[in-house]
Design a protein around this motif. Structure first.
Motif, PDB file in Angstrom:
ATOM      1  N   GLU A 138       1.023  -9.148 -50.440  1.00 38.76           N
ATOM      2  CA  GLU A 138      -0.051 -10.070 -50.789  1.00 38.76           C
ATOM      3  C   GLU A 138       0.361 -11.511 -50.472  1.00 38.76           C
ATOM      4  O   GLU A 138      -0.424 -12.288 -49.939  1.00 38.76           O
ATOM      5  N   SER A 139       1.595 -11.856 -50.785  1.00 40.67           N
ATOM      6  CA  SER A 139       2.092 -13.202 -50.509  1.00 40.67           C
ATOM      7  C   SER A 139       2.134 -13.482 -49.016  1.00 40.67           C
ATOM      8  O   SER A 139       1.758 -14.570 -48.574  1.00 40.67           O
ATOM      9  N   ARG A 140       2.571 -12.508 -48.247  1.00 44.89           N
ATOM     10  CA  ARG A 140       2.616 -12.684 -46.793  1.00 44.89           C
ATOM     11  C   ARG A 140       1.208 -12.853 -46.228  1.00 44.89           C
ATOM     12  O   ARG A 140       0.975 -13.698 -45.369  1.00 44.89           O
ATOM     13  N   ALA A 141       0.255 -12.080 -46.735  1.00 43.23           N
ATOM     14  CA  ALA A 141      -1.130 -12.196 -46.280  1.00 43.23           C
ATOM     15  C   ALA A 141      -1.693 -13.572 -46.632  1.00 43.23           C
ATOM     16  O   ALA A 141      -2.351 -14.218 -45.814  1.00 43.23           O
ATOM     17  N   ALA A 142      -1.419 -14.027 -47.852  1.00 46.65           N
ATOM     18  CA  ALA A 142      -1.900 -15.350 -48.274  1.00 46.65           C
ATOM     19  C   ALA A 142      -1.269 -16.442 -47.422  1.00 46.65           C
ATOM     20  O   ALA A 142      -1.939 -17.394 -47.015  1.00 46.65           O
ATOM     21  N   SER A 143      -0.004 -16.301 -47.136  1.00 52.18           N
ATOM     22  CA  SER A 143       0.686 -17.276 -46.291  1.00 52.18           C
ATOM     23  C   SER A 143       0.087 -17.299 -44.893  1.00 52.18           C
ATOM     24  O   SER A 143      -0.091 -18.364 -44.293  1.00 52.18           O
ATOM     25  N   SER A 144      -0.230 -16.139 -44.372  1.00 50.49           N
ATOM     26  CA  SER A 144      -0.831 -16.046 -43.042  1.00 50.49           C
ATOM     27  C   SER A 144      -2.193 -16.733 -43.010  1.00 50.49           C
ATOM     28  O   SER A 144      -2.511 -17.463 -42.069  1.00 50.49           O
ATOM     29  N   VAL A 145      -2.988 -16.522 -44.043  1.00 45.14           N
ATOM     30  CA  VAL A 145      -4.303 -17.152 -44.118  1.00 45.14           C
ATOM     31  C   VAL A 145      -4.156 -18.668 -44.218  1.00 45.14           C
ATOM     32  O   VAL A 145      -4.887 -19.423 -43.562  1.00 45.14           O
ATOM     33  N   ARG A 146      -3.200 -19.141 -45.033  1.00 43.28           N
ATOM     34  CA  ARG A 146      -2.969 -20.587 -45.151  1.00 43.28           C
ATOM     35  C   ARG A 146      -2.545 -21.171 -43.813  1.00 43.28           C
ATOM     36  O   ARG A 146      -3.037 -22.229 -43.406  1.00 43.28           O
ATOM     37  N   THR A 147      -1.648 -20.501 -43.120  1.00 48.25           N
ATOM     38  CA  THR A 147      -1.182 -20.986 -41.818  1.00 48.25           C
ATOM     39  C   THR A 147      -2.335 -21.064 -40.831  1.00 48.25           C
ATOM     40  O   THR A 147      -2.473 -22.048 -40.092  1.00 48.25           O
ATOM     41  N   GLU A 148      -3.171 -20.048 -40.830  1.00 46.93           N
ATOM     42  CA  GLU A 148      -4.328 -20.024 -39.937  1.00 46.93           C
ATOM     43  C   GLU A 148      -5.285 -21.175 -40.257  1.00 46.93           C
ATOM     44  O   GLU A 148      -5.785 -21.856 -39.360  1.00 46.93           O
ATOM     45  N   ALA A 149      -5.527 -21.412 -41.552  1.00 48.80           N
ATOM     46  CA  ALA A 149      -6.429 -22.489 -41.966  1.00 48.80           C
ATOM     47  C   ALA A 149      -5.854 -23.851 -41.587  1.00 48.80           C
ATOM     48  O   ALA A 149      -6.586 -24.734 -41.115  1.00 48.80           O
ATOM     49  N   ILE A 150      -4.563 -24.033 -41.776  1.00 55.57           N
ATOM     50  CA  ILE A 150      -3.925 -25.308 -41.425  1.00 55.57           C
ATOM     51  C   ILE A 150      -4.004 -25.537 -39.921  1.00 55.57           C
ATOM     52  O   ILE A 150      -4.309 -26.646 -39.462  1.00 55.57           O
TER      53      ILE A 150
END
Length: 192
Positions: A138-150
């Protein structure tokens, strides 16, 4: 104090800052408490206190404090936090986790703050290292989404700045028309 510390250590990670702030406030008054611990992937920044400070404090500002602080010591300075220079107390644990208190009281209890922080930082580190596979995924998925948004935001800002520069540097429009065009571009992006 031991029972209060036990409450802090037993609290879920999302509530640690609030409980720790209450514990410290009786010994060292402060307006806000901020914790940055990259071991906790889900919520690396934990905060409690003055809503203006906690809502505006940027990770980059806290990283600047972390760079200036020395591990296993208390650092008292004035630092840029939430866009303003503020008196702060910072403690960098051996785990690399940062504790920052804004507008702190006198330094008579700095060693106590450091000792309590070291204990809490170890607890956060231990909790993060014992994370379940589901939590890590879940943390990796959230991190991936944050990176994509940034990345998306950075691309949008780059395009906007390039558009503004093209209008302002262009020779096909007069000064007034170029300013109006640039204002329209900026206003549209601010609304978006």
């Amino acid at each position: 104090m031991l029972s209060e510390l036990a409450v802090v250590l037993a609290a879920p990670l999302a509530e640690v800052a609030e409980h720790f702030s209450k514990l410290l406030a009786t010994h060292l008054p402060h307006s806000a408490l901020l914790i940055v611990d990259m071991d906790d992937i889900r919520q690396p920044k934990k905060q409690s206190g003055d809503p203006v400070v906690v809502s505006r404090a940027a990770i980059s500002e806290l990283d600047d404090v972390r760079a200036a602080a020395k591990a296993n010591t208390v650092w008292r300075e004035t630092a840029l936090i939430a866009g303003e220079l503020r008196p702060v107390v910072a403690a960098l644990a051996g785990t690399g986790a940062l504790l920052l208190l804004t507008d702190p009281g006198k330094q008579q209890v700095d060693n106590l703050v450091l000792d309590l922080w070291q204990i809490l930082a170890l607890r956060i580190h231990q909790h993060a290292s014992e994370a379940s596979l589901g939590y890590l995924m879940e943390s990796r998925a959230a991190s991936s989404v944050r990176t994509e948004a940034i990345t998306e935001l950075a691309d949008r800002q780059t395009t906007t700045l390039e558009s503004l520069l093209a209008v302002l540097r262009g020779t096909s429009l007069g000064d007034k028309a170029a300013r109006q065009n640039a204002t329209d571009i900026a206003a549209t992006e601010l609304v978006r």
